[in-house]
Scaffold this motif. Structure first.
Motif: not given
Ligand code: NAD
Length: 281
Positions: A91-100
């Motif tokens: 399992l690769i937990n890759g969902a992610g990111g930034n938001h203003p």
């Protein structure tokens, strides 16, 4: 091209955020290794694009539209993967990111900005805004891990989390993201201990700086030229370049291959051109 790890063949990989730049490259490499790859992404079309590319190369993959913060959707995705491919091995937990909503406009506090409603200071950040970024980057790894790992135990399987350089030392402007990635490192260690006797290894990769959709607005101007922040990153990276997605793949294969890293758990491996090692002086 990286060597083939024959013991990965026919195993099942699940990659959240697999429609994105970094995890899309990981999904494609795992498929090239002969794994059956489920690509989970909030925007289905992005997952579908990666799956089409994999199939074009003769690989086996399945696109699933799935918001990692929606437990029901993750349960449904797990069921679909199990029915089609069997239980998840990696399992690769890759969902992610930034938001203003989880960022400050300035790197350092400036008193005059407090009277300007068009500038988002630390004091303007809302609980909802902060939580949305924190939750995507932390709870969005917790939920899939809880749900997929129910069928991962007792079989020598692996969870791989995606951390960041913002975990050991927070980057300016992105407090919610930094807090979440620090939590990812802590959780990677916690879960590695918790699952060690259940034969689930848990590790993380901490990428340095890679130009992708999530950070393009911070690192490049509208005309594509580098922002001062991008220049700072290069200046602080001893290898003096950004990473390319392929830079992550050797570490990925090492960490998901039981024969190569079977005694490695609870670690977070930087792949960063020396960024973390450099004090800046
Ligand atoms: P990206 O934006 O290209 O990929 C992220 C993917 O996650 C996108 O396809 C997006 O649609 C998907 N996603 C977003 N929210 C989701 C949700 N709720 N449910 C399911 N999918 C969702 O970004 P990337 O740079 O490839 O990022 C991949 C991972 O690497 C992230 O965890 C990121 O924080 C981490 N990372 C990136 C860098 C970098 O320099 N780009 C550095 C360190 C860590």
């Amino acid at each position: 091209m990286l060597a083939i790890h024959s013991n990965l063949k026919n195993k099942v990989a699940v990659v959240t955020g697999g429609g994105g730049v970094l995890c899309g490259a990981m999904a494609k490499e795992l498929a090239r290794q002969g794994m059956k790859v489920a690509v989970l992404n909030r925007t289905y079309e992005k997952a579908e694009k990666v799956v089409d590319d994999i199939k074009e190369q003769g690989g086996e993959a399945l696109a699933i539209g799935c918001d990692v913060l929606d437990r029901d959707a993750v349960f449904a995705a797990e069921k679909k993967v199990f029915q089609q491919y069997g239980a998840c091995d990696v399992l690769i937990n890759g969902a992610g990111g930034n938001h203003p909503d989880g960022t400050t406009a300035s790197e350092k506090f400036k008193k005059e900005e407090m009277s300007d409603p068009s500038i988002r200071t630390f004091f303007d950040m809302t609980t909802e805004g902060f939580s949305s970024v924190f939750n995507l980057n932390f709870i969005g790894s917790l939920i899939p891990t809880q749900i997929f790992s129910t069928r991962m135990m007792e079989r020598k399987t692996t969870v791989l989390n995606i951390s960041s350089m913002s975990a050991p030392s927070p980057m300016t402007k992105v407090p919610a993201y930094s807090a979440a990635k620090a939590a990812i490192n802590n959780f990677t260690q916690w879960l590695a201990v918790h699952m060690a006797e259940a034969n689930v290894r848990v590790n993380a990769i901490a990428p340095g700086f890679f130009l992708t959709d999530q950070n393009r607005p911070l690192l490049t101007n509208e005309d594509g030229s580098p922002t001062p922040r991008m220049q700072k990153i290069i200046d602080h990276t001893p290898m003096r370049r950004l990473g390319s997605p392929e830079d992550l793949l050797g570490t990925l294969l090492w960490l998901v291959d039981e024969e190569a890293s079977g005694f490695v758990t609870g670690t977070c491996i930087p792949v960063d051109g020396g960024f973390m090692a450099y004090s800046g002086v």
